[in-house]
Design a protein around this motif. Sequence first.
Motif, PDB file in Angstrom:
ATOM      1  N   GLY A 181       1.038  -1.238   0.122  1.00  0.00           N
ATOM      2  CA  GLY A 181      -0.150  -0.018  -0.514  1.00  0.00           C
ATOM      3  C   GLY A 181       0.880   0.970   0.121  1.00  0.00           C
ATOM      4  N   LYS A 182       1.713   1.151   0.654  1.00  0.00           N
ATOM      5  CA  LYS A 182       2.363   2.456   1.058  1.00  0.00           C
ATOM      6  C   LYS A 182       3.565   2.980  -0.622  1.00  0.00           C
ATOM      7  N   MET A 183       3.424   1.491  -0.946  1.00  0.00           N
ATOM      8  CA  MET A 183       4.716   2.052  -2.374  1.00  0.00           C
ATOM      9  C   MET A 183       3.512   2.673  -3.792  1.00  0.00           C
ATOM     10  N   LEU A 184       2.415   1.507  -3.275  1.00  0.00           N
ATOM     11  CA  LEU A 184       1.153   2.213  -4.265  1.00  0.00           C
ATOM     12  C   LEU A 184       1.332   4.097  -4.572  1.00  0.00           C
ATOM     13  N   ALA A 185       1.136   4.384  -3.320  1.00  0.00           N
ATOM     14  CA  ALA A 185       0.810   4.970  -2.416  1.00  0.00           C
ATOM     15  C   ALA A 185       1.763   6.664  -2.882  1.00  0.00           C
ATOM     16  N   ALA A 186       2.624   5.941  -2.861  1.00  0.00           N
ATOM     17  CA  ALA A 186       4.120   6.680  -3.262  1.00  0.00           C
ATOM     18  C   ALA A 186       4.240   7.127  -4.924  1.00  0.00           C
ATOM     19  N   GLY A 187       3.419   6.911  -5.699  1.00  0.00           N
ATOM     20  CA  GLY A 187       3.516   7.831  -7.066  1.00  0.00           C
ATOM     21  C   GLY A 187       2.268   9.220  -6.364  1.00  0.00           C
ATOM     22  N   GLY A 188       1.687   9.588  -4.898  1.00  0.00           N
ATOM     23  CA  GLY A 188       1.266  10.792  -5.015  1.00  0.00           C
ATOM     24  C   GLY A 188      -0.822  10.674  -5.305  1.00  0.00           C
ATOM     25  N   GLY A 189      -1.328   9.443  -6.066  1.00  0.00           N
ATOM     26  CA  GLY A 189      -2.321   9.593  -6.487  1.00  0.00           C
ATOM     27  C   GLY A 189      -3.169   9.066  -5.515  1.00  0.00           C
ATOM     28  N   LEU A 190      -2.692   8.650  -4.854  1.00  0.00           N
ATOM     29  CA  LEU A 190      -3.480   7.790  -3.346  1.00  0.00           C
ATOM     30  C   LEU A 190      -3.828   8.255  -2.489  1.00  0.00           C
ATOM     31  N   VAL A 191      -4.918   8.055  -1.329  1.00  0.00           N
ATOM     32  CA  VAL A 191      -4.539   8.617  -0.369  1.00  0.00           C
ATOM     33  C   VAL A 191      -4.747   7.112   1.171  1.00  0.00           C
ATOM     34  N   TYR A 192      -3.751   7.191   1.179  1.00  0.00           N
ATOM     35  CA  TYR A 192      -3.487   5.974   2.044  1.00  0.00           C
ATOM     36  C   TYR A 192      -4.530   5.772   3.235  1.00  0.00           C
ATOM     37  N   VAL A 193      -5.753   4.936   3.509  1.00  0.00           N
ATOM     38  CA  VAL A 193      -6.692   5.007   4.523  1.00  0.00           C
ATOM     39  C   VAL A 193      -5.743   3.300   5.230  1.00  0.00           C
ATOM     40  N   ASN A 194      -5.810   3.384   6.444  1.00  0.00           N
ATOM     41  CA  ASN A 194      -5.348   1.816   6.864  1.00  0.00           C
ATOM     42  C   ASN A 194      -6.134   0.775   7.844  1.00  0.00           C
ATOM     43  N   GLU A 195      -5.941   0.218   7.384  1.00  0.00           N
ATOM     44  CA  GLU A 195      -7.459  -1.271   8.364  1.00  0.00           C
ATOM     45  C   GLU A 195      -8.151  -0.396   8.767  1.00  0.00           C
ATOM     46  N   PRO A 196      -8.985  -0.023   8.120  1.00  0.00           N
ATOM     47  CA  PRO A 196     -10.819   0.311   8.228  1.00  0.00           C
ATOM     48  C   PRO A 196     -11.688  -0.883   9.039  1.00  0.00           C
ATOM     49  N   LEU A 197     -11.243  -1.873   8.867  1.00  0.00           N
ATOM     50  CA  LEU A 197     -11.412  -2.940   9.111  1.00  0.00           C
ATOM     51  C   LEU A 197     -11.141  -3.890  10.035  1.00  0.00           C
ATOM     52  N   ASN A 198     -10.375  -2.917  10.984  1.00  0.00           N
ATOM     53  CA  ASN A 198      -9.426  -3.985  12.327  1.00  0.00           C
ATOM     54  C   ASN A 198     -10.508  -3.508  13.296  1.00  0.00           C
ATOM     55  N   PRO A 199     -10.727  -3.985  13.926  1.00  0.00           N
ATOM     56  CA  PRO A 199     -11.836  -4.092  15.370  1.00  0.00           C
ATOM     57  C   PRO A 199     -10.870  -3.390  16.404  1.00  0.00           C
ATOM     58  N   GLN A 200     -10.058  -3.890  16.345  1.00  0.00           N
ATOM     59  CA  GLN A 200      -8.734  -2.874  18.066  1.00  0.00           C
ATOM     60  C   GLN A 200      -8.513  -1.519  17.265  1.00  0.00           C
ATOM     61  N   HIS A 201      -9.041  -1.041  18.190  1.00  0.00           N
ATOM     62  CA  HIS A 201      -8.145   0.805  18.911  1.00  0.00           C
ATOM     63  C   HIS A 201      -7.340   0.816  19.236  1.00  0.00           C
ATOM     64  N   PRO A 202      -6.374   1.635  18.398  1.00  0.00           N
ATOM     65  CA  PRO A 202      -6.597   2.044  17.023  1.00  0.00           C
ATOM     66  C   PRO A 202      -6.047   0.825  16.339  1.00  0.00           C
ATOM     67  N   PRO A 203      -5.853   0.894  15.100  1.00  0.00           N
ATOM     68  CA  PRO A 203      -6.128   2.068  13.833  1.00  0.00           C
ATOM     69  C   PRO A 203      -7.675   1.562  13.324  1.00  0.00           C
ATOM     70  N   GLY A 204      -8.622   0.661  14.272  1.00  0.00           N
ATOM     71  CA  GLY A 204     -10.364   0.640  13.121  1.00  0.00           C
ATOM     72  C   GLY A 204     -10.960   0.784  14.691  1.00  0.00           C
ATOM     73  N   ARG A 205     -12.248   1.276  14.406  1.00  0.00           N
ATOM     74  CA  ARG A 205     -13.052   1.346  15.643  1.00  0.00           C
ATOM     75  C   ARG A 205     -13.038   2.906  15.580  1.00  0.00           C
ATOM     76  N   CYS A 206     -12.513   3.696  14.802  1.00  0.00           N
ATOM     77  CA  CYS A 206     -12.638   5.354  13.892  1.00  0.00           C
ATOM     78  C   CYS A 206     -13.517   5.705  13.190  1.00  0.00           C
ATOM     79  N   PRO A 207     -15.027   6.094  13.849  1.00  0.00           N
ATOM     80  CA  PRO A 207     -15.892   6.263  13.091  1.00  0.00           C
ATOM     81  C   PRO A 207     -15.846   7.363  12.137  1.00  0.00           C
ATOM     82  N   GLY A 208     -14.850   8.145  12.047  1.00  0.00           N
ATOM     83  CA  GLY A 208     -14.246   9.097  11.332  1.00  0.00           C
ATOM     84  C   GLY A 208     -13.695   8.880  10.065  1.00  0.00           C
ATOM     85  N   VAL A 209     -13.664   7.686   9.556  1.00  0.00           N
ATOM     86  CA  VAL A 209     -12.666   7.231   8.423  1.00  0.00           C
ATOM     87  C   VAL A 209     -14.137   6.551   8.199  1.00  0.00           C
ATOM     88  N   LEU A 210     -14.890   5.246   9.303  1.00  0.00           N
ATOM     89  CA  LEU A 210     -15.614   5.088   9.020  1.00  0.00           C
ATOM     90  C   LEU A 210     -16.849   4.533   9.413  1.00  0.00           C
TER      91      LEU A 210
END
Length: 305
Positions: free
Chosen positions: A21-50
């Motif tokens: 994911g980080k290598m794909l985002a290296a070109g500058g055309g993507l916004v990297y979003v980390n593990e919205p479905l992870n049930p552990q907070h963080p990175p999950g359970r963040c309703p701003g993201v999901l």
Amino acid sequence: MTDRVPVLVTGLPRSGTSWTGKMLAAGGGLVYVNEPLNPQHPPGRCPGVLNTHVTHRFQYICRENEGTWLPAFTDTVALRYRFLAELRRNRAPYDLARMARYGTAFTLGRLAGRRALLDDPFALFSAGWFAERLGCRVVVLQRDVVPFVGSWQRLGWTVYFHELLEQPLLVRDHPHLEALRPLIGCQDRIAKAVALWRAAGRVATTLAAGHPGITLVRYEDLAADPEAGFRALYGRLGLTWSDKARERVLRACTASTASAGGFGFAWSGLSRTAYRPMDSRLALTNAANRLSPEETRRVLELAST
């Protein structure tokens, strides 16, 4: 560049999704979003993201249960950050810093016309839904069984199969997962990791055969030749392989282990998967040495049965 089509990078945890994911985002055309479905907070359970509630690891989403998932993920892939929902749930200093980071990235990315990139190993079993209902281009990372199990052993990880089997729609659509039921309560971490690897591989193959937007990629192939591998993957995803992208990928994938602290990733930082540069070819060798010869033979035997 493909207009606004989101990207999902998935695969079992420790299969290289964050690195990819980080290598794909290296070109500058993507916004990297980390593990919205992870049930552990963080990175999950963040309703701003999901803005919905994750109940299981490897949450299964399909048309029959997409009621809250479809609008929530529609917002996520459109880079619409839900500030008020986030503030109602998470107000610790770390959460506020993370909100500022993601809120800014979402807003600026949307205004600049960038696409969302979801890095989420917990989306693996739902990858078909992401392709069909959200129009995602999906990359499924697959890792050879010995380094995969060795990585889980080094971290002391295990899998609890009841989290898969208590999702009836998942078992309905992938009935071979019933073969995992005898391993509920098993304390043999190697046997369980191999069983998960086999089950996930079968699911990934089935999904890729039925969805042209899903691409299977071997982690080992990317790590052995990152320039050629990522150039091809950029093309597959409609991303621009620029001089900047090439330079960033090569710099990140040829760093010495000394400068990388000996590991490719560190579980720290606002994203909780803060990527560190690594020598990807050397990482392949190191990963192959995490199990004893006896454990390696056992893993290969279990994987072939």
